[in-house]
Design a protein around this motif. Structure first.
Motif, PDB file in Angstrom:
ATOM      1  N   TRP A  32       0.839  -1.202   0.000  1.00  0.00           N
ATOM      2  CA  TRP A  32       0.000   0.000   0.000  1.00  0.00           C
ATOM      3  C   TRP A  32       0.872   1.250   0.000  1.00  0.00           C
ATOM      4  CZ3 TRP A  32      -1.974   3.320   4.342  1.00  0.00           C
ATOM      5  CH2 TRP A  32      -2.935   4.232   3.881  1.00  0.00           C
ATOM      6  N   ASP A  33       0.469   2.242  -0.801  1.00  0.00           N
ATOM      7  CA  ASP A  33       1.290   3.448  -0.942  1.00  0.00           C
ATOM      8  C   ASP A  33       1.195   4.412   0.236  1.00  0.00           C
ATOM      9  OD1 ASP A  33      -1.155   4.750  -1.232  1.00  0.00           O
ATOM     10  OD2 ASP A  33      -0.900   5.201  -3.354  1.00  0.00           O
ATOM     11  N   GLY A  34       0.335   4.104   1.198  1.00  0.00           N
ATOM     12  CA  GLY A  34       0.253   4.922   2.399  1.00  0.00           C
ATOM     13  C   GLY A  34      -0.634   6.143   2.277  1.00  0.00           C
ATOM     14  N   LYS A  35      -1.309   6.335   1.120  1.00  0.00           N
ATOM     15  CA  LYS A  35      -2.098   7.560   0.959  1.00  0.00           C
ATOM     16  C   LYS A  35      -3.378   7.404   0.140  1.00  0.00           C
ATOM     17  CE  LYS A  35       0.738   9.055  -2.996  1.00  0.00           C
ATOM     18  NZ  LYS A  35       1.568  10.147  -3.568  1.00  0.00           N
ATOM     19  N   THR A  36      -3.481   6.374  -0.676  1.00  0.00           N
ATOM     20  CA  THR A  36      -4.611   6.286  -1.607  1.00  0.00           C
ATOM     21  C   THR A  36      -5.484   5.092  -1.272  1.00  0.00           C
ATOM     22  OG1 THR A  36      -3.086   7.083  -3.319  1.00  0.00           O
ATOM     23  CG2 THR A  36      -5.277   6.342  -4.033  1.00  0.00           C
ATOM     24  N   LEU A  37      -6.725   5.372  -0.836  1.00  0.00           N
ATOM     25  CA  LEU A  37      -7.661   4.310  -0.514  1.00  0.00           C
ATOM     26  C   LEU A  37      -9.065   4.757  -0.899  1.00  0.00           C
ATOM     27  CD1 LEU A  37      -7.624   2.005   2.565  1.00  0.00           C
ATOM     28  CD2 LEU A  37      -9.762   2.714   1.523  1.00  0.00           C
ATOM     29  N   ILE A  38      -9.636   4.073  -1.876  1.00  0.00           N
ATOM     30  CA  ILE A  38     -10.962   4.395  -2.403  1.00  0.00           C
ATOM     31  C   ILE A  38     -11.970   3.378  -1.879  1.00  0.00           C
ATOM     32  CG2 ILE A  38     -12.340   4.618  -4.523  1.00  0.00           C
ATOM     33  CD1 ILE A  38      -9.582   5.075  -5.961  1.00  0.00           C
ATOM     34  N   VAL A  39     -13.138   3.860  -1.476  1.00  0.00           N
ATOM     35  CA  VAL A  39     -14.254   2.967  -1.145  1.00  0.00           C
ATOM     36  C   VAL A  39     -15.333   3.184  -2.202  1.00  0.00           C
ATOM     37  CG1 VAL A  39     -15.950   2.259   0.564  1.00  0.00           C
ATOM     38  CG2 VAL A  39     -13.687   3.028   1.303  1.00  0.00           C
ATOM     39  N   TYR A  40     -15.770   2.083  -2.819  1.00  0.00           N
ATOM     40  CA  TYR A  40     -16.563   2.141  -4.042  1.00  0.00           C
ATOM     41  C   TYR A  40     -17.779   1.220  -3.918  1.00  0.00           C
ATOM     42  CZ  TYR A  40     -17.167   1.991  -9.223  1.00  0.00           C
ATOM     43  OH  TYR A  40     -17.623   2.094 -10.523  1.00  0.00           O
ATOM     44  N   GLY A  41     -18.976   1.782  -4.066  1.00  0.00           N
ATOM     45  CA  GLY A  41     -20.162   0.942  -4.013  1.00  0.00           C
ATOM     46  C   GLY A  41     -21.410   1.709  -4.386  1.00  0.00           C
ATOM     47  N   ALA A  42     -22.513   0.973  -4.593  1.00  0.00           N
ATOM     48  CA  ALA A  42     -23.787   1.581  -4.961  1.00  0.00           C
ATOM     49  C   ALA A  42     -24.891   1.068  -4.049  1.00  0.00           C
ATOM     50  CB  ALA A  42     -24.129   1.277  -6.414  1.00  0.00           C
ATOM     51  N   SER A  43     -25.902   1.899  -3.865  1.00  0.00           N
ATOM     52  CA  SER A  43     -27.043   1.594  -3.014  1.00  0.00           C
ATOM     53  C   SER A  43     -26.556   1.368  -1.581  1.00  0.00           C
ATOM     54  CB  SER A  43     -27.830   0.404  -3.569  1.00  0.00           C
ATOM     55  OG  SER A  43     -29.064   0.276  -2.921  1.00  0.00           O
ATOM     56  N   GLN A  44     -26.743   0.170  -1.015  1.00  0.00           N
ATOM     57  CA  GLN A  44     -26.171  -0.097   0.303  1.00  0.00           C
ATOM     58  C   GLN A  44     -24.662   0.070   0.283  1.00  0.00           C
ATOM     59  OE1 GLN A  44     -27.349  -3.619   3.103  1.00  0.00           O
ATOM     60  NE2 GLN A  44     -25.591  -4.270   1.914  1.00  0.00           N
ATOM     61  N   GLY A  45     -24.039  -0.186  -0.866  1.00  0.00           N
ATOM     62  CA  GLY A  45     -22.610   0.070  -1.009  1.00  0.00           C
ATOM     63  C   GLY A  45     -22.300   1.544  -0.940  1.00  0.00           C
ATOM     64  N   GLY A  46     -23.197   2.399  -1.463  1.00  0.00           N
ATOM     65  CA  GLY A  46     -23.040   3.838  -1.314  1.00  0.00           C
ATOM     66  C   GLY A  46     -23.184   4.274   0.131  1.00  0.00           C
ATOM     67  N   PHE A  47     -24.081   3.619   0.856  1.00  0.00           N
ATOM     68  CA  PHE A  47     -24.240   3.833   2.296  1.00  0.00           C
ATOM     69  C   PHE A  47     -22.909   3.570   2.991  1.00  0.00           C
ATOM     70  CE2 PHE A  47     -27.351   2.403   5.944  1.00  0.00           C
ATOM     71  CZ  PHE A  47     -26.906   3.433   6.749  1.00  0.00           C
ATOM     72  N   GLN A  48     -22.287   2.442   2.668  1.00  0.00           N
ATOM     73  CA  GLN A  48     -21.013   2.092   3.285  1.00  0.00           C
ATOM     74  C   GLN A  48     -19.901   3.064   2.887  1.00  0.00           C
ATOM     75  OE1 GLN A  48     -20.259  -2.393   3.545  1.00  0.00           O
ATOM     76  NE2 GLN A  48     -21.928  -2.301   2.055  1.00  0.00           N
ATOM     77  N   ALA A  49     -19.939   3.539   1.647  1.00  0.00           N
ATOM     78  CA  ALA A  49     -18.908   4.489   1.209  1.00  0.00           C
ATOM     79  C   ALA A  49     -18.974   5.771   2.028  1.00  0.00           C
ATOM     80  CB  ALA A  49     -19.066   4.788  -0.276  1.00  0.00           C
ATOM     81  N   PHE A  50     -20.185   6.303   2.219  1.00  0.00           N
ATOM     82  CA  PHE A  50     -20.335   7.499   3.057  1.00  0.00           C
ATOM     83  C   PHE A  50     -19.873   7.218   4.483  1.00  0.00           C
ATOM     84  CE2 PHE A  50     -22.818   9.543  -0.219  1.00  0.00           C
ATOM     85  CZ  PHE A  50     -22.783  10.899   0.096  1.00  0.00           C
ATOM     86  N   ALA A  51     -20.259   6.068   5.023  1.00  0.00           N
ATOM     87  CA  ALA A  51     -19.855   5.734   6.392  1.00  0.00           C
ATOM     88  C   ALA A  51     -18.337   5.658   6.502  1.00  0.00           C
ATOM     89  CB  ALA A  51     -20.486   4.406   6.804  1.00  0.00           C
ATOM     90  N   ALA A  52     -17.701   5.050   5.509  1.00  0.00           N
ATOM     91  CA  ALA A  52     -16.237   4.943   5.526  1.00  0.00           C
ATOM     92  C   ALA A  52     -15.595   6.318   5.540  1.00  0.00           C
ATOM     93  CB  ALA A  52     -15.759   4.143   4.322  1.00  0.00           C
ATOM     94  N   ALA A  53     -16.108   7.219   4.715  1.00  0.00           N
ATOM     95  CA  ALA A  53     -15.544   8.569   4.660  1.00  0.00           C
ATOM     96  C   ALA A  53     -15.712   9.298   5.982  1.00  0.00           C
ATOM     97  CB  ALA A  53     -16.204   9.359   3.537  1.00  0.00           C
ATOM     98  N   GLY A  54     -16.840   9.082   6.643  1.00  0.00           N
ATOM     99  CA  GLY A  54     -17.097   9.786   7.895  1.00  0.00           C
ATOM    100  C   GLY A  54     -16.420   9.186   9.102  1.00  0.00           C
ATOM    101  N   LEU A  55     -16.087   7.895   9.026  1.00  0.00           N
ATOM    102  CA  LEU A  55     -15.558   7.199  10.198  1.00  0.00           C
ATOM    103  C   LEU A  55     -14.062   6.923  10.140  1.00  0.00           C
ATOM    104  CD1 LEU A  55     -18.382   4.534  10.711  1.00  0.00           C
ATOM    105  CD2 LEU A  55     -18.000   6.628  12.032  1.00  0.00           C
ATOM    106  N   ASP A  56     -13.447   7.009   8.952  1.00  0.00           N
ATOM    107  CA  ASP A  56     -12.056   6.575   8.835  1.00  0.00           C
ATOM    108  C   ASP A  56     -11.252   7.564   7.998  1.00  0.00           C
ATOM    109  OD1 ASP A  56      -9.641   5.078   8.339  1.00  0.00           O
ATOM    110  OD2 ASP A  56     -10.765   3.263   8.856  1.00  0.00           O
TER     111      ASP A  56
END
Length: 432
Positions: A283-307
């Motif tokens: 891992w490059d230490g800086k780039t991490l994308i969370v990608y999903g739709a519907s419930q996956g979009g729910f998780q993407a927002f949660a990831a951005a807000g929590l981590d």
């Protein structure tokens, strides 16, 4: 247009799926007079209804139209006569939101929606005062669980140049992270960005095909996790049985208690998957994308807000938006975790608990470098009113792709938009 708090859920359930549903030989189409379907508050929108019989304008007939505030507070039905296969209906909103029109005949139906200053929509309730403390406690408990990943090599169906693994990782809450992980063969330490793929609603295995992302942009770490911590690669009957049994109503499990809401475990598995990806030597230490739709979009927002390790999110037609919409006289999105009590009012305990799992509150806390979000203007599962409430709460660089005549789906254009945004972020990250 006057609205009262009446029959909100009735219309939602009556709308069903968002796709236009023509009967053999008969097609209904609906559109707005603004090509982008966007209007200023108070501006009149004209909906045009077209009826085609075997590809030709229907000589005569009638249709029934219902206007609503994005599925809430429907107006009385209006019957319109068709002339040369066409009819028009005028409406407006005096507040930010979406004016949804559903048109039906005895053989077909269609929908269109007019967006009224949607970028002015705000969260329906403020962030709870102990929101951060609640999630800090959850993450602290998770951190006490050793990572202990188990990797099992997978070769069948894996692209050349990728080494892939079934990954099981211990997690808090009794269910492991379960996914497929891929990386380019021979990758150097600290050389690769990472992407985490997360799932929409339902019960299924992780997607081995996602490891093909390992070949994008010169190489990536790619992981796909299923939403429920289930074993991967089982027969379809295995997942079907769970969907009909133990996991049938997972979306509303524990809704009156923030400690018991099903999505708490799902989000902890999300964070644990990020723990795994960021622990990889490549891992490059800086780039991490969370990608999903519907419930996956729910998780993407949660990831951005929590981590804070998340650098970018792609959230297609995201669920989990504005659970407390009823408090602003608006509709909320799937999973509809706030039921009505016996008096018809939103259940007070569920309303309070839902606030700790709301994208509008995760959005406010997102510190990543950007977000790509999609929305369907006639989506009755994750209505655009709710999606914009969360999107507008993001304070980071962001971009929205709108499909004005699409419902709850990732259209080819929407998928292309999200994929392009993810890969652009990787290129920009490599250039820094």
């Amino acid at each position: 247009m006057k609205f009262t708090l009446f029959s909100a859920l009735c219309l939602f359930f009556s709308l069903g799926l968002q796709a236009q549903t023509p009967a053999p030989g008969l097609t209904l189409k609906a559109s707005t007079d603004h090509p982008d379907a966007l209007y200023k508050v108070g501006e009149t929108a004209t909906f045009t209804i077209e009826a085609l019989q075997d590809g030709k304008p229907l000589a005569e007939g009638k249709v029934v139209c219902v206007l609503s505030k994005d599925g809430v507070q429907p107006q009385p039905p209006q019957t319109l006569a068709l002339k040369d296969g066409k009819a028009t209906l005028i409406g407006k909103l005096d507040e930010p939101g979406f004016l949804l029109m559903r048109v039906t005949s005895d053989k077909a139906s269609a929908m269109a929606a007019a967006g009224y200053d949607p970028l002015l929509l705000k969260p329906s309730m403020p962030v709870p005062g102990d929101f951060d403390a609640f999630w800090a406690a959850q993450k602290a408990a998770l951190a006490q669980v050793p990572l202990k990943p188990t990797l099992t090599s997978v070769t069948a169906g894996v692209p050349k140049g990728v080494e892939a693994f079934d990954v099981q990782i211990e997690c808090a809450g009794g269910k492991p992270v379960s996914g497929y992980f891929g990386r380019p063969v021979g990758a150097k330490p600290k050389s690769l960005p990472a992407i985490l793929h997360v799932h929409g609603a339902g019960v299924r295995s992780s997607n081995l095909g996602a490891v093909s992302w390992a070949l994008n942009e010169g190489g990536m770490l790619s992981m796909d996790i299923n939403a429920h911590g289930l074993p991967n690669g089982k027969p379809k009957e295995f997942y079907d049985a769970l969907a009909a049994g133990e996991l049938k109503d997972y979306r509303i499990e524990g809704v009156k208690d923030r400690e018991k809401i099903y999505f708490k475990g799902m989000f902890l598995r999300l964070i644990r998957a990020i723990d795994f990806l960021t622990a990889q030597p490549e891992w490059d230490g800086k780039t991490l994308i969370v990608y999903g739709a519907s419930q996956g979009g729910f998780q993407a927002f949660a990831a951005a807000g929590l981590d804070s390790r998340v650098s970018f999110i792609c959230a297609g037609v995201p669920a989990g938006c504005d659970h407390t919409g009823s408090q602003a006289n608006r509709i909320s999105g799937w999973p509809k975790i706030v039921p009505n009590d016996a008096s018809g009012k939103p259940d007070a305990e569920a309303l309070q608990a839902s606030r700790y799992f709301d994208n509008v509150n995760f959005a406010i806390r997102a510190k990543c470098q950007g977000a790509a979000v999609t929305v369907g203007f006639i989506d009755t599962t994750c209505p655009p009113t709710s999606v914009y409430a969360a999107y507008n709460a993001l304070t980071i660089p962001k971009e929205m792709h709108a499909d004005i005549l699409s419902g709850h789906t990732s259209t080819p254009a929407a998928s292309k938009f999200m994929q392009a945004a993810a890969l652009k972020h990787v290129r920009e990250s490599k250039g820094k």
